[in-house]
Write a protein that holds these residues in place. Structure first.
Motif, short mmCIF file in Angstrom:
data_model
loop_
_atom_site.label_atom_id
_atom_site.label_comp_id
_atom_site.label_asym_id
_atom_site.label_seq_id
_atom_site.Cartn_x
_atom_site.Cartn_y
_atom_site.Cartn_z
N LEU A 86 -2.84 -7.19 -1.38
CA LEU A 86 -3.06 -5.79 -1.74
C LEU A 86 -1.80 -5.18 -2.33
N GLY A 87 -0.65 -5.46 -1.73
CA GLY A 87 0.57 -4.84 -2.19
C GLY A 87 1.36 -5.70 -3.16
N ARG A 88 0.88 -6.93 -3.41
CA ARG A 88 1.63 -7.88 -4.24
C ARG A 88 3.06 -8.02 -3.71
N ILE A 89 3.13 -8.30 -2.41
CA ILE A 89 4.41 -8.41 -1.71
C ILE A 89 4.69 -9.87 -1.44
N ALA A 93 8.31 -11.37 3.17
CA ALA A 93 8.37 -9.96 3.55
C ALA A 93 7.07 -9.53 4.22
N GLY A 96 7.20 -10.69 7.70
CA GLY A 96 8.12 -9.90 8.52
C GLY A 96 7.53 -8.56 8.90
N VAL A 97 6.91 -7.88 7.93
CA VAL A 97 6.30 -6.58 8.22
C VAL A 97 5.25 -6.74 9.31
N THR A 100 6.59 -8.02 13.07
CA THR A 100 7.42 -7.05 13.79
C THR A 100 6.60 -5.84 14.21
N ILE B 224 10.72 -3.47 6.61
CA ILE B 224 9.60 -2.56 6.34
C ILE B 224 9.95 -1.44 5.36
N VAL B 227 10.02 -2.83 1.68
CA VAL B 227 8.68 -3.20 1.21
C VAL B 227 7.89 -1.94 0.89
N LEU B 231 6.66 -0.16 -3.19
CA LEU B 231 5.33 0.26 -3.63
C LEU B 231 5.40 1.53 -4.47
N PHE B 278 4.50 2.55 5.96
CA PHE B 278 4.12 1.45 5.07
C PHE B 278 2.62 1.47 4.79
N LEU B 282 0.91 1.86 1.25
CA LEU B 282 0.05 0.80 0.72
C LEU B 282 -1.26 1.40 0.23
N ARG B 287 1.06 3.63 -8.25
CA ARG B 287 0.73 2.53 -9.14
C ARG B 287 0.34 1.26 -8.39
N ARG B 288 1.04 0.99 -7.31
CA ARG B 288 0.80 -0.26 -6.60
C ARG B 288 -0.01 -0.09 -5.33
N VAL B 290 -3.34 0.71 -2.88
CA VAL B 290 -4.70 0.20 -2.90
C VAL B 290 -5.63 1.18 -3.60
#
Lengths: 301, 406
Positions: A86-89, A93, A96-97, A100, B224, B227, B231, B278, B282, B287-288, B290
């Motif tokens: 979904l986030g293109r992560i 990472a 890890g998200v 944790t 976190i 990341v 976004l 986060f 998300l 842009r990124r 959902v």
């Protein structure tokens, strides 16, 4: 001495060895697929799974704990994949998200719930409690043939034996698909193997091993068994079959040496107390890996 | 219930709580900003190995201080020990990944678990010592602000500020190394040393945050916020400072909630606040996120259906797809009785001619550069110049759409 050994050391030793082997088997494929840290993520989410299971059932008993932990592992894997897509992560990472956050949630639930009446705390989940898995009903080696004494075995032993056996059987049964999809996923997909299902199945098996082992060696030490014996074995040989055998040998050696050193080492050094068996097993596996990094025949890239 | 939370958020919940909140904020800002470079370099989980590798250092530092007759729980001493231990762990990860055939993830996992296991061995050794002053060391696993002294909070605040200053100074070389290590090397920047500086920053922040968040969760503060920030923006500086802001907010709100609500440990609260930010990002990032992705998908879907519908009209084919019909009608290109409007016929002819133009263009310009531009939706005049289009029209012949329908 002999009676004392059977009563106090035989079952913890066996449980430690079985847990190490159960984790080392899927660990071989995880490190070859560069998914070594999936074991890390799974081990972290065992705690929230157990806490949720406790809150739902109100008791610290075997199967609810196992199901809770396994469910948490599946949730974690699905969540990692969802965040990645979904986030293109990047995968590391996303991992890890996820672990944790889930671990933090588990700790919070633990602190907020009334677990003082049961032996459920973070340290236990992290350290394990291998030393307490003793066999008080035993009277020495003849007890191995005594049904009454066998009924008094700690439940962790047959459970860990069943899981280790199951994983060994699955490894043998799915050897060719696992090997093909690990070394050449494109080719495996081209000849019709369901590579995504194989990957997911491997992660589930790793989760089962982690869940089953957590009581004995603690969730963090499980990571050591997923990685160190297979990694050391990887440096010993180029053949996958031989690598798996080496990893089983290293896992068993780590467990035995670690347990013995933890229990008797301090006595030899003049101290009065034993140290953590789980911690020592991890340390010994690290020492084996260090030796392999320095001296193994296939260590260079 | 609300009043204690407000008091804590306004730094009115007591001197100690205020100190912890400020320290947590500074730590969060530094962790978010430094974590961004690890994320861009795709080395996020190295910080996990570093964090777990601090445990033996804590144990050894305690034992050393007790042996020297000092107070085993001195925070600077424990942090110094953990820094040494974490540094060794970092070197081990690097050595294994570079010198053996094992991948970095296996090196990270091995170092993480073995150092942690050894740390547990040391903790059990310490528990058996006769000193009687070892209580509280396990607070390093999960973080603990209960019993935090003024000096401890000050150490965290100063450490966080120092790390932040280092990030400000190093941010340009670190950015360069993240995106183009070879160019960085060509301009005289030593990529390897900058990489080590990044890791050293992560190590310092990990060590500083041990007492507050704990070694298992400190990695969350490094992962976190970056990341989440990623976004929201494509620009590095924006991501760095957004991550810092998110980290700071998480630290502040987490520490405040922990002070206000009894029994809530600080570390997990900070991590969960961060994770909540986060999830919100998300879902909602412009842009990124959902939602943005879903909206973009629907816009694309409508463009495709509109195009295909127009081509079907031009070819005189019946249109049966409900979405296509709905899109055409809503755009005023088709009447409810499925007959094309005047505008619809004009647009259909234009679309058909565009298809023909693309066919000719791909014959003329057979190189990949042009062929790759055709996606079935892009008007050809956005790719070619007007005279090129005129040349193609001359080859096609026939009526020009500007001349009106025939």
């Amino acid at each position: 001495m002999s009676e004392e050994f059977v009563q106090l050391s035989l079952t913890p030793l066996l449980i430690g060895v079985l847990a190490a082997i159960a984790c080392a088997l899927p660990g071989n494929f995880l490190i070859l697929r560069r998914q070594a840290l999936i074991g890390d993520a799974i081990s972290h989410v065992v705690l929230p799974g157990i806490v949720v299971a406790f809150l739902v059932t109100g008791a610290v008993s075997t199967w609810p704990m196992m199901l809770g932990a396994a469910g948490a592992a599946v949730v974690a894997v699905v969540l990692i994949e969802a965040i990645k897509r979904l986030g293109r992560i990047e995968p590391g990472a996303a991992m890890g998200v996820t672990f944790t956050a889930l671990f933090a949630g588990g700790v919070l639930l633990l602190e907020q719930s009334d677990t003082s009446s049961v032996q459920l705390d973070v340290e236990h989940a992290l350290y394990g409690n291998l030393e307490s898995l003793i066999w008080l009903a035993a009277d020495g080696w003849p007890s191995l043939l005594d049904p009454v004494a066998l009924a008094g075995l700690p439940p962790e032993l047959p459970r860990m034996a069943a899981v280790a056996g199951l994983i060994a059987v699955l490894t043998v049964l799915f050897w060719r698909p696992l090997k093909l999809s690990t070394f050449d996923e494109g080719f495996a997909a081209a000849i019709g193997l369901p590579t995504a299902t194989i990957s997911f199945g491997l992660v589930i098996v790793a989760a089962v091993a982690a869940v089953a082992a957590f009581d004995a060696v603690g969730s963090i030490i499980v990571i050591a068994m997923f990685i160190c014996p297979p990694a050391a074995a990887r440096l010993m040989t180029n053949r996958l079959e031989v690598q798996v055998l080496w990893s089983v040998a290293f896992a068993a050696l780590s467990a035995v040496l670690g347990y013995v050193l933890a229990g008797y080492g301090p006595l030899w050094l003049g101290a009065d107390h034993a140290v953590s068996a789980a911690g020592m097993i991890a340390t010994v596996s690290g020492a084996i890996l260090a030796l392999a990094c320095l001296a193994a025949p296939q260590r260079s890239r | 219930m609300v009043q204690p939370i407000l008091d804590a958020l306004l730094l009115q919940a007591g001197y100690n709580a205020a100190l912890v909140a400020v320290g947590a904020t500074l730590l969060g800002v530094s962790a978010g900003a430094a974590g961004t470079f690890l994320y861009l370099r795709k080395r996020t989980l190295v910080s996990d190995a570093v964090a777990h590798a601090t445990l033996p250092g804590v144990g050894l530092a305690f034992m050393a201080m007790v042996a020297l007759g000092g107070d085993g729980r001195s925070l600077p001493g424990l942090l110094a020990g953990s820094a040494l231990s974490a540094g060794l762990g970092l070197l081990a990860v690097d050595w294994i990944a570079r010198r053996t055939r094992l991948a970095e993830d296996a090196a990270i996992g091995a170092v993480l678990s073995v150092f942690f296991g050894f740390g547990i061995v040391l903790l059990t050794v310490i528990q058996s010592l006769a000193t009687g002053r070892q209580a509280g060391l396990e607070g390093f696993l999960l973080g603990s602000t209960a019993g935090m002294l003024y000096q401890d909070a000050l150490t965290i605040a100063v450490g966080g500020a120092a790390a932040l200053a280092a990030i400000v100074v190093l941010r340009r070389p670190m950015t360069l190394v993240c995106f183009d290590p070879d160019y960085a090397a060509a301009t005289g920047i030593d990529s390897r040393r900058i990489d080590l500086a990044m890791m050293a920053l992560a190590l310092a922040i990990t060590v500083i945050g041990l007492k507050l968040v704990g070694l298992i969760l400190i990695v969350a503060m490094l992962i976190i916020p970056p990341v989440t920030a990623r976004l929201w923006s494509e620009r590095t500086d924006t991501v760095v400072w957004t991550a810092g802001a998110l980290g700071g907010v998480s630290g502040y709100v987490g520490a405040a909630l922990s002070a206000a609500l009894p029994g809530l440990p600080t570390g997990p609260i900070i991590v969960l606040v961060s994770f909540a930010l986060f999830l919100a990002s998300l879902a909602c990032a412009p842009r990124r996120g959902v939602l943005a992705a879903a909206l973009a998908y629907h816009r694309f879907q409508r463009r495709v259906h509109r195009r295909q519908g127009l081509l079907a009209l031009a070819h005189g084919e019946p249109i049966l797809d409900p979405l296509t019909l709905r899109v055409l009608m809503r755009a005023g290109l088709m009447r409810p009785d499925r007959v094309a409007t005047e505008a619809g016929r004009a647009q259909a002819a234009k679309a058909l001619r565009d298809e023909r133009r693309w066919q000719v263009a791909r014959q003329i310009h057979s190189d990949d550069a042009l062929a790759g531009r055709y996606d079935g939706l892009t008007p050809i005049e956005t790719v070619l110049t007007p005279d090129e289009v005129a040349d193609i029209d001359a080859r096609i012949g026939g009526p020009n759409p500007a001349a009106g329908g025939a």
